[in-house]
Design a protein around this motif. Sequence first.
Motif, PDB file in Angstrom:
ATOM      1  N   MET A 116     -73.476 -42.241 -52.537  1.00 21.21           N
ATOM      2  CA  MET A 116     -73.407 -41.117 -53.434  1.00 21.21           C
ATOM      3  C   MET A 116     -74.641 -41.002 -54.253  1.00 21.21           C
ATOM      4  O   MET A 116     -75.179 -40.082 -54.379  1.00 21.21           O
ATOM      5  CB  MET A 116     -72.159 -41.494 -54.354  1.00 21.21           C
ATOM      6  CG  MET A 116     -71.038 -41.455 -53.754  1.00 21.21           C
ATOM      7  SD  MET A 116     -69.618 -41.694 -55.151  1.00 21.21           S
ATOM      8  CE  MET A 116     -70.030 -42.016 -56.707  1.00 21.21           C
ATOM      9  N   ASP A 150     -71.071 -36.315 -53.764  1.00 25.92           N
ATOM     10  CA  ASP A 150     -69.823 -36.722 -54.533  1.00 25.92           C
ATOM     11  C   ASP A 150     -69.082 -37.964 -53.818  1.00 25.92           C
ATOM     12  O   ASP A 150     -69.353 -38.055 -52.687  1.00 25.92           O
ATOM     13  CB  ASP A 150     -69.077 -35.517 -55.079  1.00 25.92           C
ATOM     14  CG  ASP A 150     -68.354 -34.872 -53.711  1.00 25.92           C
ATOM     15  OD1 ASP A 150     -67.604 -35.468 -53.139  1.00 25.92           O
ATOM     16  OD2 ASP A 150     -68.848 -33.748 -53.374  1.00 25.92           O
ATOM     17  N   GLU A 151     -68.115 -38.538 -54.714  1.00 29.25           N
ATOM     18  CA  GLU A 151     -67.297 -39.561 -54.223  1.00 29.25           C
ATOM     19  C   GLU A 151     -66.607 -39.067 -52.791  1.00 29.25           C
ATOM     20  O   GLU A 151     -66.124 -39.898 -52.017  1.00 29.25           O
ATOM     21  CB  GLU A 151     -66.368 -40.066 -55.118  1.00 29.25           C
ATOM     22  CG  GLU A 151     -65.717 -41.380 -54.865  1.00 29.25           C
ATOM     23  CD  GLU A 151     -64.805 -41.949 -55.950  1.00 29.25           C
ATOM     24  OE1 GLU A 151     -64.097 -42.952 -55.370  1.00 29.25           O
ATOM     25  OE2 GLU A 151     -64.998 -41.730 -57.030  1.00 29.25           O
ATOM     26  N   ARG A 152     -65.809 -38.047 -52.949  1.00 30.90           N
ATOM     27  CA  ARG A 152     -64.909 -37.799 -51.938  1.00 30.90           C
ATOM     28  C   ARG A 152     -65.936 -37.379 -50.481  1.00 30.90           C
ATOM     29  O   ARG A 152     -65.391 -37.832 -49.384  1.00 30.90           O
ATOM     30  CB  ARG A 152     -64.110 -36.368 -52.159  1.00 30.90           C
ATOM     31  CG  ARG A 152     -63.249 -36.070 -50.994  1.00 30.90           C
ATOM     32  CD  ARG A 152     -62.500 -34.601 -51.425  1.00 30.90           C
ATOM     33  NE  ARG A 152     -61.544 -34.176 -50.097  1.00 30.90           N
ATOM     34  CZ  ARG A 152     -62.178 -33.220 -49.276  1.00 30.90           C
ATOM     35  NH1 ARG A 152     -63.352 -32.967 -49.306  1.00 30.90           N
ATOM     36  NH2 ARG A 152     -61.431 -32.968 -48.442  1.00 30.90           N
ATOM     37  N   ALA A 211     -69.110 -38.616 -49.892  1.00 30.63           N
ATOM     38  CA  ALA A 211     -69.480 -40.085 -49.445  1.00 30.63           C
ATOM     39  C   ALA A 211     -68.525 -40.858 -48.549  1.00 30.63           C
ATOM     40  O   ALA A 211     -68.484 -41.589 -47.585  1.00 30.63           O
ATOM     41  CB  ALA A 211     -69.684 -40.963 -50.687  1.00 30.63           C
ATOM     42  N   ALA A 212     -67.155 -40.822 -48.957  1.00 31.25           N
ATOM     43  CA  ALA A 212     -66.046 -41.380 -48.220  1.00 31.25           C
ATOM     44  C   ALA A 212     -66.038 -40.848 -46.939  1.00 31.25           C
ATOM     45  O   ALA A 212     -65.533 -41.516 -46.010  1.00 31.25           O
ATOM     46  CB  ALA A 212     -64.799 -41.364 -49.012  1.00 31.25           C
TER      47      ALA A 212
END
Length: 110
Positions: free
Chosen positions: A1, A7-9, A11-12
């Motif tokens: 990130m 953003d976190e979503r 990046a996941a």
Amino acid sequence: MLDYGRDERTAARIMDQALAFVAACANAPRPLAPSAEVDLGWHTFLLYTNEYADFCERIGGRFIHHRPDDDPTAPVGAEPPAATAAMIGRLGFQVDLALWAAPSRPGAEG
């Protein structure tokens, strides 16, 4: 990130596809190429060398090398990202098509 400003979503999602990509590389008959977004996840995972090596050993019985090709005019010899995404799907992984639509970056498993 933090390194790539995702953003976190997102990046996941990138890491999920990077893990599937490495698994596909371990099972593919010829080298595969990631999309630009998936390559970010692969590069990030490579920085954690112990964890990356352990993962490679578990899923493929060998270390999956990253062999970049910095000359954009030279043939990489790897399957293009679309073929890589198809291979990931054939292996039973979910394919996040939005992340595979981005152009590839130099570098392939060899």
